[in-house]
Write a protein that holds these residues in place. Structure first.
Motif, PDB file in Angstrom:
ATOM      1  N   ASN A 173      11.583   4.375  10.141  1.00  0.00           N
ATOM      2  CA  ASN A 173      11.745   2.733  10.229  1.00  0.00           C
ATOM      3  C   ASN A 173      12.249   2.504   9.169  1.00  0.00           C
ATOM      4  O   ASN A 173      11.768   2.274   8.094  1.00  0.00           O
ATOM      5  CB  ASN A 173      10.247   2.261  10.608  1.00  0.00           C
ATOM      6  N   ASP A 214      20.396  -1.678  20.209  1.00  0.00           N
ATOM      7  CA  ASP A 214      20.052  -3.269  20.360  1.00  0.00           C
ATOM      8  C   ASP A 214      20.193  -3.805  19.023  1.00  0.00           C
ATOM      9  O   ASP A 214      19.831  -3.488  17.898  1.00  0.00           O
ATOM     10  CB  ASP A 214      18.622  -3.339  20.885  1.00  0.00           C
ATOM     11  N   THR A 271      19.654  -7.653  19.035  1.00  0.00           N
ATOM     12  CA  THR A 271      18.893  -8.611  19.102  1.00  0.00           C
ATOM     13  C   THR A 271      17.983  -9.160  17.753  1.00  0.00           C
ATOM     14  O   THR A 271      17.318  -8.296  17.107  1.00  0.00           O
ATOM     15  CB  THR A 271      17.777  -8.449  20.197  1.00  0.00           C
ATOM     16  N   LYS A 281      15.666 -11.648  15.306  1.00  0.00           N
ATOM     17  CA  LYS A 281      14.272 -12.213  15.321  1.00  0.00           C
ATOM     18  C   LYS A 281      14.200 -13.370  14.184  1.00  0.00           C
ATOM     19  O   LYS A 281      14.617 -12.904  13.178  1.00  0.00           O
ATOM     20  CB  LYS A 281      13.220 -11.308  15.169  1.00  0.00           C
ATOM     21  N   ARG A 327      16.232  -7.888  12.540  1.00  0.00           N
ATOM     22  CA  ARG A 327      16.311  -7.304  13.762  1.00  0.00           C
ATOM     23  C   ARG A 327      14.993  -7.477  14.698  1.00  0.00           C
ATOM     24  O   ARG A 327      13.978  -7.524  13.988  1.00  0.00           O
ATOM     25  CB  ARG A 327      16.356  -5.878  13.665  1.00  0.00           C
ATOM     26  N   LYS A 328      15.007  -7.785  15.952  1.00  0.00           N
ATOM     27  CA  LYS A 328      14.005  -8.030  16.782  1.00  0.00           C
ATOM     28  C   LYS A 328      13.085  -6.658  16.751  1.00  0.00           C
ATOM     29  O   LYS A 328      12.035  -6.772  16.783  1.00  0.00           O
ATOM     30  CB  LYS A 328      14.110  -8.576  18.031  1.00  0.00           C
ATOM     31  N   ASN A 329      13.931  -5.364  17.247  1.00  0.00           N
ATOM     32  CA  ASN A 329      13.370  -4.213  17.357  1.00  0.00           C
ATOM     33  C   ASN A 329      13.600  -3.595  15.881  1.00  0.00           C
ATOM     34  O   ASN A 329      14.547  -3.678  15.663  1.00  0.00           O
ATOM     35  CB  ASN A 329      13.957  -3.787  18.468  1.00  0.00           C
ATOM     36  N   ASP A 330      12.782  -2.468  15.813  1.00  0.00           N
ATOM     37  CA  ASP A 330      12.819  -1.606  14.765  1.00  0.00           C
ATOM     38  C   ASP A 330      14.215  -0.903  14.831  1.00  0.00           C
ATOM     39  O   ASP A 330      14.370  -0.427  15.597  1.00  0.00           O
ATOM     40  CB  ASP A 330      11.572  -0.811  14.526  1.00  0.00           C
ATOM     41  N   CYS A 351      14.915   2.442  13.945  1.00  0.00           N
ATOM     42  CA  CYS A 351      14.362   4.068  13.736  1.00  0.00           C
ATOM     43  C   CYS A 351      15.485   4.947  13.715  1.00  0.00           C
ATOM     44  O   CYS A 351      16.074   5.086  15.045  1.00  0.00           O
ATOM     45  CB  CYS A 351      13.353   4.099  14.868  1.00  0.00           C
TER      46      CYS A 351
END
Length: 516
Positions: free
Chosen positions: A177, A487, A489, A491, A498-501, A503
């Motif tokens: 991550n 993605d 997106t 936050k 980033r909204k999503n990690d 990885c």
């Protein structure tokens, strides 16, 4: 901002009888004889809040840009959010008016109602100090002592140590991550630069910083209707802020004790005295506090608030920028290949990247610039407040108006940038545009009197860490994912992340050094 729709639905339902009485005037009309900037229509009591029910994104910078587009893309837009007047600058010309032409009138920060009780009890550092003697003094101390180029250079060993630790702790072949690793690194660099060592209560402190970010960036009706005791009571944000304020100051007391104990132990050894040029940031502040002689006394509450400013603004923003840079490079394999080829060509097999190597990494610096343009981690910078009535671009901006500069919208303005949404580091090759506060189409660190004083500190971290990651590893997306499928997106937080990690899988290309 993401909670806006649910709050407003409940609030509007309670106010329907009042809202049906009449519509307030539209755009720039209203306000007596004042010619307010154009903007969305306003209703009684709630002002322009209902428009946020229909924006395409819950993120504040997107929502402000969307509202501006819907109302003719004015360079300066006016809204009323409950009882709060808000002006939003969305063009380089408007930003220049706010931050340079009328700099003194817009040089103060608003004290948000939920934060005011804590601030009135001494929780005021450089970030929220009103424009005046205290702010000028704190700015001078920050620029000349705490974050000067000489002081930042003195932390070189800290940055290099932590960059080597990051590389050594990256498992070859395994998924990691990236954002979590970068956040830990920048927190440790900042911690060591500020207090001279790792903090014994590090995890507790970082959790408190995260909670502070959530409270500051969250949506509170009490801040929009400060005259309503009922709204403030049900909001409860002010109480949570005060609890956090007490917790943070207790942690700062612990950090100061740890710092002084370590200094005393060092002083008791031969040649253990710390030279002034080698002091950590807390050591500098404590020395200035003891020496006195300042126009406005540097109290211990101010010292603690300055330290919290540095932690809040230093680590999180640098980590977010680095994560966005890695994201953009993964989406743009050509840029990734070019950046890695430059680093490996310049270092010629050296065991690790040092700060001596950074000067010649010109393309890597362009990558960071381009990341800051597309993904400014403080997209609305920090709010300002008009301390007097002012006429800006032919419009009246009343005293007490909160003013935001939408740096994100400006940096993606097709009138300023060719192919504005594209990641093209080469656009900065001619060196004509920089982020040092004179080019108002590119202001990720702000401009004028309230420009971020930590720019050099942030640059040092970002360049060294990105170069280290690109030098030692090839980076792979999860199996089956194409670059254009990553993605992006956002936050909202203290910094936009980033909204999503993110990885990624790291494949070693240059042997990893032993950690220090």
């Amino acid at each position: 901002m993401e909670q806006v729709a649910s709050y407003l639905c409940l609030f509007l339902a309670a106010l329907i009888p009042l809202l049906l009485l009449k519509l307030s005037s539209r755009g720039g009309s209203g306000g007596g004889r004042r010619r307010l900037p154009p903007g969305p229509s306003r209703l009684p009591v709630i002002g322009s809040l209902h428009h946020f029910l229909f924006v395409r994104s819950p993120l504040a910078h997107h929502a402000m840009a969307d509202l501006a587009r819907r109302h003719g893309a004015p360079p300066l837009m006016y809204l009323r959010l409950g009882e709060v007047g808000l002006a939003v600058a969305s063009s380089p010309a408007a930003a220049r008016e706010v931050m340079r032409a009328h700099a003194a009138a817009f040089a103060s920060r608003p004290w948000i109602p939920s934060m005011r009780p804590a601030m009135e009890r001494g929780a005021v550092g450089l970030v929220f100090a009103p424009h005046g003697a205290l702010w000028r003094q704190l700015r001078r101390v920050s620029v000349l002592e705490l974050l000067s180029a000489r002081r930042v250079r003195s932390f070189r060993r800290v940055r290099e140590d932590e960059a080597r630790r990051l590389v050594a702790a990256t498992p070859p072949g395994g998924a990691i991550n990236v954002g979590v690793r970068l956040a830990a690194l920048t927190a440790d660099v900042t911690m060591r630069a500020v207090v001279g060592d790792r903090f014994d209560r590090r995890e507790e402190f970082l959790r408190a910083i995260k909670e502070g970010s959530r409270l500051v960036t969250g949506f509170s009706l009490g801040d929009l209707f400060p005259s309503s005791r009922l709204v403030r009571f049900f909001s409860g944000t002010a109480g949570r802020v005060m609890d956090l304020h007490r917790k943070m100051f207790e942690l700062m007391d612990c950090a100061i004790r740890q710092h002084e104990e370590r200094r005393a132990a060092m002083a008791s050894t031969p040649d253990g005295a710390v030279k002034e040029e080698d002091e950590d940031i807390l050591g500098v502040l404590l020395r200035i506090h003891r020496e006195g002689g300042l126009e406005v006394p540097l109290t211990m509450d101010i010292v603690k608030s300055l330290i919290l400013d540095l932690f809040s603004g230093g680590g999180d923003t640098s980590a977010s920028t680095l994560e966005w840079a890695m994201s953009e490079l993964m989406r743009n394999p050509g840029a990734m290949e070019k950046a890695q080829a430059e680093v490996r060509s310049k270092l010629q097999g050296k065991p690790s990247v040092t700060e001596d190597d950074l000067h010649d990494l010109k393309y890597l610096k362009l990558v960071i610039k381009q990341t800051l343009r597309l993904q400014p981690v403080l997209p609305l910078l920090l709010p300002r407040e008009s301390t007097e009535d002012r006429k800006v671009m032919g419009y009246d901006v009343p005293k007490g108006t909160m003013v935001l500069v939408n740096a994100w919208a400006i940096s993606r303005d097709s009138g300023c940038w060719d192919d504005a949404d594209a990641f093209k580091p080469e656009r900065f090759e001619d060196g004509k545009i920089d982020f040092k506060g004179t080019d108002f189409e590119f202001i990720p660190f702000g401009a004028g009197r309230r420009m971020c004083p930590g720019m050099t500190f942030a640059q040092g971290i970002m360049e060294l860490v990105l170069a280290s990651l690109l030098y030692h590893f090839e980076w792979k997306l999860p199996a089956g994912m194409e670059p254009n499928e990553l993605d992006m997106t956002e936050k909202m937080g203290m910094a936009v992340r980033r909204k999503n990690d993110l990885c990624l899988r790291a494949v070693v290309r240059v042997p990893v050094p032993t950690p220090p």
